[in-house]
Design an enzyme around this catalytic site. Structure first.
Site, PDB file in Angstrom:
ATOM      1  N   GLY A 181       0.825  -1.216   0.000  1.00  0.00           N
ATOM      2  CA  GLY A 181       0.000   0.000   0.000  1.00  0.00           C
ATOM      3  C   GLY A 181       0.851   1.253   0.000  1.00  0.00           C
ATOM      4  O   GLY A 181       0.556   2.220   0.703  1.00  0.00           O
ATOM      5  N   ALA A 182       1.902   1.257  -0.824  1.00  0.00           N
ATOM      6  CA  ALA A 182       2.812   2.413  -0.856  1.00  0.00           C
ATOM      7  C   ALA A 182       2.367   3.445  -1.890  1.00  0.00           C
ATOM      8  O   ALA A 182       3.102   4.367  -2.200  1.00  0.00           O
ATOM      9  CB  ALA A 182       4.228   1.943  -1.159  1.00  0.00           C
TER      10      ALA A 182
ATOM     11  N   GLY B 294      -0.834   7.843   1.186  1.00  0.00           N
ATOM     12  CA  GLY B 294      -0.811   8.051   2.627  1.00  0.00           C
ATOM     13  C   GLY B 294       0.451   7.612   3.357  1.00  0.00           C
ATOM     14  O   GLY B 294       1.590   7.891   2.933  1.00  0.00           O
TER      15      GLY B 294
ATOM     16  N   GLY C  75       1.865   4.703   3.764  1.00  0.00           N
ATOM     17  CA  GLY C  75       2.749   3.790   3.043  1.00  0.00           C
ATOM     18  C   GLY C  75       3.655   4.511   2.061  1.00  0.00           C
ATOM     19  O   GLY C  75       4.841   4.205   1.943  1.00  0.00           O
TER      20      GLY C  75
ATOM     21  N   TYR D 169     -13.319  -3.146  10.155  1.00  0.00           N
ATOM     22  CA  TYR D 169     -11.969  -2.552  10.075  1.00  0.00           C
ATOM     23  C   TYR D 169     -11.228  -2.738  11.396  1.00  0.00           C
ATOM     24  O   TYR D 169     -10.081  -3.194  11.416  1.00  0.00           O
ATOM     25  CB  TYR D 169     -12.095  -1.069   9.715  1.00  0.00           C
TER      26      TYR D 169
HETATM   27  P1  NDP Z   1      -4.615   5.128   2.543  1.00  0.00           P
HETATM   28  O1  NDP Z   1      -6.018   4.819   2.124  1.00  0.00           O
HETATM   29  O2  NDP Z   1      -4.052   6.465   2.218  1.00  0.00           O
HETATM   30  O3  NDP Z   1      -3.624   4.024   1.973  1.00  0.00           O
HETATM   31  C1  NDP Z   1      -3.997   2.686   1.954  1.00  0.00           C
HETATM   32  C2  NDP Z   1      -3.113   1.950   0.979  1.00  0.00           C
HETATM   33  O4  NDP Z   1      -3.543   0.580   0.938  1.00  0.00           O
HETATM   34  C3  NDP Z   1      -3.215   2.483  -0.447  1.00  0.00           C
HETATM   35  O5  NDP Z   1      -1.939   2.428  -1.034  1.00  0.00           O
HETATM   36  C4  NDP Z   1      -4.146   1.495  -1.105  1.00  0.00           C
HETATM   37  O6  NDP Z   1      -3.983   1.379  -2.505  1.00  0.00           O
HETATM   38  C5  NDP Z   1      -3.696   0.226  -0.422  1.00  0.00           C
HETATM   39  N1  NDP Z   1      -4.643  -0.874  -0.632  1.00  0.00           N
HETATM   40  C6  NDP Z   1      -5.962  -0.909  -0.360  1.00  0.00           C
HETATM   41  N2  NDP Z   1      -6.482  -2.076  -0.754  1.00  0.00           N
HETATM   42  C7  NDP Z   1      -5.467  -2.804  -1.284  1.00  0.00           C
HETATM   43  C8  NDP Z   1      -5.373  -4.082  -1.875  1.00  0.00           C
HETATM   44  N3  NDP Z   1      -6.443  -4.864  -2.038  1.00  0.00           N
HETATM   45  N4  NDP Z   1      -4.166  -4.499  -2.301  1.00  0.00           N
HETATM   46  C9  NDP Z   1      -3.075  -3.716  -2.184  1.00  0.00           C
HETATM   47  N5  NDP Z   1      -3.110  -2.492  -1.649  1.00  0.00           N
HETATM   48  C10 NDP Z   1      -4.293  -2.042  -1.205  1.00  0.00           C
HETATM   49  O7  NDP Z   1      -4.587   4.881   4.120  1.00  0.00           O
HETATM   50  P2  NDP Z   1      -3.499   5.234   5.257  1.00  0.00           P
HETATM   51  O8  NDP Z   1      -2.226   5.606   4.651  1.00  0.00           O
HETATM   52  O9  NDP Z   1      -4.167   6.147   6.196  1.00  0.00           O
HETATM   53  O10 NDP Z   1      -3.376   3.834   5.999  1.00  0.00           O
HETATM   54  C11 NDP Z   1      -2.199   3.057   5.959  1.00  0.00           C
HETATM   55  C12 NDP Z   1      -2.122   2.207   7.206  1.00  0.00           C
HETATM   56  O11 NDP Z   1      -2.057   3.033   8.352  1.00  0.00           O
HETATM   57  C13 NDP Z   1      -3.311   1.279   7.411  1.00  0.00           C
HETATM   58  O12 NDP Z   1      -2.834   0.032   7.875  1.00  0.00           O
HETATM   59  C14 NDP Z   1      -4.098   1.962   8.502  1.00  0.00           C
HETATM   60  O13 NDP Z   1      -4.855   1.043   9.247  1.00  0.00           O
HETATM   61  C15 NDP Z   1      -2.977   2.567   9.309  1.00  0.00           C
HETATM   62  N6  NDP Z   1      -3.366   3.671  10.160  1.00  0.00           N
HETATM   63  C16 NDP Z   1      -3.834   4.850   9.614  1.00  0.00           C
HETATM   64  C17 NDP Z   1      -4.206   5.875  10.446  1.00  0.00           C
HETATM   65  C18 NDP Z   1      -4.729   7.157   9.911  1.00  0.00           C
HETATM   66  O14 NDP Z   1      -5.090   8.015  10.716  1.00  0.00           O
HETATM   67  N7  NDP Z   1      -4.780   7.371   8.615  1.00  0.00           N
HETATM   68  C19 NDP Z   1      -4.095   5.763  11.901  1.00  0.00           C
HETATM   69  C20 NDP Z   1      -3.599   4.490  12.346  1.00  0.00           C
HETATM   70  C21 NDP Z   1      -3.239   3.502  11.504  1.00  0.00           C
HETATM   71  P3  NDP Z   1      -4.712   2.386  -3.559  1.00  0.00           P
HETATM   72  O15 NDP Z   1      -3.848   3.617  -3.616  1.00  0.00           O
HETATM   73  O16 NDP Z   1      -4.699   1.586  -4.821  1.00  0.00           O
HETATM   74  O17 NDP Z   1      -6.081   2.660  -3.031  1.00  0.00           O
END
Ligand code: NDP
Length: 316
Positions: free
Chosen positions: A9-10, A13, A15, A187
């Site tokens: 998920g890089a 956000g 990642g 979730y």
């Molecule tokens: P984003 O939605 O910005 O990023 C999520 C990433 O996951 C995207 O790159 C997305 O891809 C990818 N993704 C989703 N579904 C799939 C799939 N089926 N296969 C491969 N990749 C996939 O969210 P965040 O950056 O906020 O979240 C990242 C992590 O941080 C998560 O684990 C979240 O639980 C954790 N987190 C976030 C917080 C927050 O406040 N935001 C707080 C605490 C934890 P695509 O770009 O294609 O959609």
């Protein structure tokens, strides 16, 4: 020799900024993403140096894609030093559950089951590294020992006795505890499974390998695309609330750097820990070991979750 990390998920956000922070530390980052053109575009936008990253296809909602990804990574001939399980979906407004390619509820399939298979397959790759780490992102809302985890709506995380897993997790099953579908809770449950998986990895392989297993809460990154499926009013109010009321807000850059630190820096070599920088952010705040919830510390549940997940992803 340049160290190599995989970040799932890089493309967005936390990642994306974790990948950038690792590349800035001189690492080679394999950006494991479902949308390759999007990833190429954002990698350029944040200024990642061309030689410091590659992009490989990984759709965590497909067990076949996880296998293909592992094969593609191995064909690259790189040694894996750090595996960062970051990708997640949060689908709080769904009325009906969506399903992965394999028929499992989509949040659990993406956030937990896809990563569970990936971690299991890549253990043998990590074992070849001299400084291997495996990091799985957790979150505060899945930890009722913290304020952010006490929010009762839609419901606190609760895997019950894993009835949904026992029943095979396919339709009509939608939740880990086998009860009614609650998308926001799905979730939280999946993130709790992430922490239980990290602990069980540590219990099984912490002594017999040199792999460091960790989880972390990077802070509330209230403006990432994670909230793309929420009400638009929520997407406006939530960052404001986190900045001004709870003071839990952190930027994507800060959150990404925290993930990179746990994946690569000195000071994070102790396996089995859950790291946090707290809920109220302050300049220069140091990380500490956060106590996990009672359910996350339940060894019997961790073991059972492992065994049942092995069956669901075809490892047993
Ligand atoms: P984003 O939605 O910005 O990023 C999520 C990433 O996951 C995207 O790159 C997305 O891809 C990818 N993704 C989703 N579904 C799939 C799939 N089926 N296969 C491969 N990749 C996939 O969210 P965040 O950056 O906020 O979240 C990242 C992590 O941080 C998560 O684990 C979240 O639980 C954790 N987190 C976030 C917080 C927050 O406040 N935001 C707080 C605490 C934890 P695509 O770009 O294609 O959609």
């Amino acid at each position: 020799q340049q160290s190599t990390a995989i970040v799932t998920g890089a493309s967005s956000g936390v990642g994306l900024y974790a990948a950038k922070a690792l590349a800035d530390r001189g690492w080679h980052v394999v950006m494991a993403c479902r949308n390759l053109p999007k990833t190429e575009k954002v990698a350029k936008e944040v200024g990642m140096a061309a030689g410091n990253y590659s992009i490989m296809k990984l759709d965590l909602a497909s067990l076949g894609s996880v296998h293909n990804f592992v094969n593609e990574f191995r064909a690259s001939g790189k040694t894996l030093d750090s595996l960062v399980c970051n990708a997640a979906v949060y689908l709080p407004l769904l009325k009906e559950p969506k399903r992965s390619e394999d028929g499992y509820e989509l949040s659990m399939a993406t956030n937990h089951l896809g990563h569970f298979l990936l971690c299991n397959l890549m253990l043998q790759d990590l074992k070849k590294s001299s400084h291997p780490r495996l990091v799985i992102l957790g979150t505060v809302t899945a930890n009722p020992k913290e304020l952010g985890g006490k929010i009762p709506f839609p419901a606190p995380p609760d895997l019950g006795n894993l009835e949904g897993f026992e029943q095979g997790f396919k339709a009509p099953v939608t939740m880990a505890n086998g009860k009614k579908f609650k998308p926001g809770k799905a979730y939280k449950d999946s993130k709790l499974c992430n922490v239980l998986t990290m602990r069980e990895l540590h219990r099984r392989y912490g002594d017999s390998t040199n792999i460091v297993f960790s989880s972390l809460y990077p802070g509330c990154v209230a403006e990432t695309e994670l909230f793309r499926n929420h009400y638009s009013a929520f997407r406006t109010i939530f960052p404001w609330f986190q900045k001004n009321i709870t003071k839990g807000y952190v930027t994507e850059t800060v959150a990404g750097d925290r993930v990179a630190a746990v994946a690569a820096d000195r000071g994070y070599e102790q396996s089995g820990y859950y790291w946090s920088w707290g809920n109220r952010q302050q300049e220069g705040r140091k990380s500490f070991v956060q106590e996990m919830s009672n359910e996350a510390l339940d060894d019997v549940k961790a073991r059972r979750l492992w065994e049942l997940s092995e069956k669901l992803v075809g490892l047993a």
